[in-house]
Design an enzyme around this catalytic site. Structure first.
Site, PDB file in Angstrom:
ATOM      1  N   ASN A   1     -22.095   7.810  -5.290  1.00 29.53           N
ATOM      2  CA  ASN A   1     -23.117   6.929  -4.709  1.00 29.53           C
ATOM      3  C   ASN A   1     -23.572   7.551  -3.396  1.00 29.53           C
ATOM      4  OD1 ASN A   1     -22.833   4.767  -6.715  1.00 29.53           O
ATOM      5  ND2 ASN A   1     -20.819   4.453  -5.787  1.00 29.53           N
ATOM      6  N   MET A   2     -24.698   8.245  -3.418  1.00 30.10           N
ATOM      7  CA  MET A   2     -25.127   9.019  -2.262  1.00 30.10           C
ATOM      8  C   MET A   2     -25.414   8.128  -1.056  1.00 30.10           C
ATOM      9  SD  MET A   2     -25.235  12.146  -1.532  1.00 30.10           S
ATOM     10  CE  MET A   2     -24.925  12.726  -3.192  1.00 30.10           C
ATOM     11  N   PRO A   3     -24.751   8.401   0.089  1.00 29.34           N
ATOM     12  CA  PRO A   3     -24.985   7.593   1.286  1.00 29.34           C
ATOM     13  C   PRO A   3     -26.320   7.928   1.944  1.00 29.34           C
ATOM     14  CG  PRO A   3     -23.472   9.383   1.777  1.00 29.34           C
ATOM     15  CD  PRO A   3     -23.741   9.446   0.301  1.00 29.34           C
TER      16      PRO A   3
ATOM     17  N   HIS B   1      -8.285   6.735  11.285  1.00 32.92           N
ATOM     18  CA  HIS B   1      -7.892   5.326  11.189  1.00 32.92           C
ATOM     19  C   HIS B   1      -6.388   5.115  11.096  1.00 32.92           C
ATOM     20  CE1 HIS B   1     -12.222   4.657   9.552  1.00 32.92           C
ATOM     21  NE2 HIS B   1     -12.182   4.704  10.870  1.00 32.92           N
TER      22      HIS B   1
ATOM     23  N   ASN C   1      -9.168   8.104   5.678  1.00 29.02           N
ATOM     24  CA  ASN C   1      -8.081   7.568   4.850  1.00 29.02           C
ATOM     25  C   ASN C   1      -6.760   7.569   5.615  1.00 29.02           C
ATOM     26  OD1 ASN C   1     -10.009   7.491   2.803  1.00 29.02           O
ATOM     27  ND2 ASN C   1      -9.432   9.510   2.023  1.00 29.02           N
ATOM     28  N   VAL C   2      -5.930   6.588   5.302  1.00 30.59           N
ATOM     29  CA  VAL C   2      -4.629   6.492   5.977  1.00 30.59           C
ATOM     30  C   VAL C   2      -3.503   7.076   5.124  1.00 30.59           C
ATOM     31  CG1 VAL C   2      -5.321   4.486   7.352  1.00 30.59           C
ATOM     32  CG2 VAL C   2      -4.239   4.120   5.123  1.00 30.59           C
TER      33      VAL C   2
ATOM     34  N   ARG D   1       0.845  -1.205   0.000  1.00 28.76           N
ATOM     35  CA  ARG D   1       0.000   0.000   0.000  1.00 28.76           C
ATOM     36  C   ARG D   1       0.878   1.252   0.000  1.00 28.76           C
ATOM     37  NH1 ARG D   1      -2.029  -3.889  -0.309  1.00 28.76           N
ATOM     38  NH2 ARG D   1      -1.815  -3.201  -2.467  1.00 28.76           N
TER      39      ARG D   1
ATOM     40  N   SER E   1     -19.151   6.302   2.357  1.00 32.39           N
ATOM     41  CA  SER E   1     -20.470   5.669   2.338  1.00 32.39           C
ATOM     42  C   SER E   1     -21.212   5.832   3.656  1.00 32.39           C
ATOM     43  CB  SER E   1     -20.323   4.174   2.023  1.00 32.39           C
ATOM     44  OG  SER E   1     -19.489   3.553   2.989  1.00 32.39           O
TER      45      SER E   1
END
Length: 232
Positions: A198-200, A105, A88-89, A57, A173
């Site tokens: 993509n609307m949560p 996170h 995000n990391v 990663r 999300s």
């Protein structure tokens, strides 16, 4: 005095830069079972696999750049007091110029002691391997909040959200808790702007603005709305 703008960002904003989203519908992350590479149990079972996974990663993160979405959030600091709370990391927000970033996170480019969680070290380059130890002689692990672990920054994030004059949700999300619960801390009179292809699912409230686009184009529209609302 600048208005306080708080942003909750998720994997969708980094996806435009080429970083894979955390997991797909099958519970996989880059082809791995997330519990094998993102849980204390997975670490105890096979630390070498976990270390290699995060090495890859990091290696990938070195090849990507912040996108226009990251840049817009950094540019908003000229007119607003901006705090980015990210799930995000990666370090793309910082590389784009954002100066106040809270990583709920953890951070991909940090390691921490398995003996003392307060011993945190930067990772120069992309490798962290078995045998890399802290000053107390204990193996280092990724400084990532895994499934089943506490989220140490969530209380600070909630307190900041409670004082937001405006709140942006981008690229998430809103299904991973406790981060998803931050929307409930936004003051009732403060607007919420949501940017996602993509609307949560969101709680019904006044002054809710939905922008069903990817982060880069959607945030450009939100920035325009914010400046029109507060600066004209």
């Amino acid at each position: 005095m600048k208005k306080k703008l708080v942003v909750l960002s998720g994997a969708g904003i980094s996806a435009e830069s080429g970083i894979a989203t955390f997991r797909d519908a099958n519970g996989l992350w880059e082809g791995y079972d997330v519990m094998e590479v993102a849980s204390p149990e997975g670490w105890r079972k096979n630390p070498e696999l976990v270390l290699d996974f995060y090495n890859q990663r990091r290696k990938n993160a070195h090849t990507v750049k912040p996108n226009r979405g990251h840049e817009i959030l950094a540019e908003l600091e000229k007119d607003f007091d901006v705090t980015v709370i990210t799930q995000n990391v990666d370090d793309l927000h910082e590389r784009a110029g954002s100066t106040k970033v809270i990583h709920l996170h953890g951070k991909l480019f940090e390691s921490r002691s398995t003996l003392d969680e307060n011993l945190i070290y930067p990772i120069n380059g992309w490798e962290l391997n078995l045998g890399d130890i802290c000053e107390k002689g204990s193996q280092l692990r990724p400084n990532i909040v895994w499934f089943g672990e506490a989220v140490p920054m969530i209380e600070i994030a909630a307190e900041i959200t409670e004082n937001a004059d405006a709140f942006i949700v981008v690229g998430t999300s809103l299904v991973v808790y406790p981060a998803a619960g931050l929307v409930h801390y936004v003051p009732k009179l403060s607007p919420i702007f949501v940017v996602d292809v993509n609307m949560p699912e969101l709680p019904k409230r006044r002054d809710l603005h939905l922008v069903e686009e990817k982060a880069s184009t959607g945030l450009a529209k939100v920035a325009e709305m914010l400046r029109h609302r507060y600066l004209t």
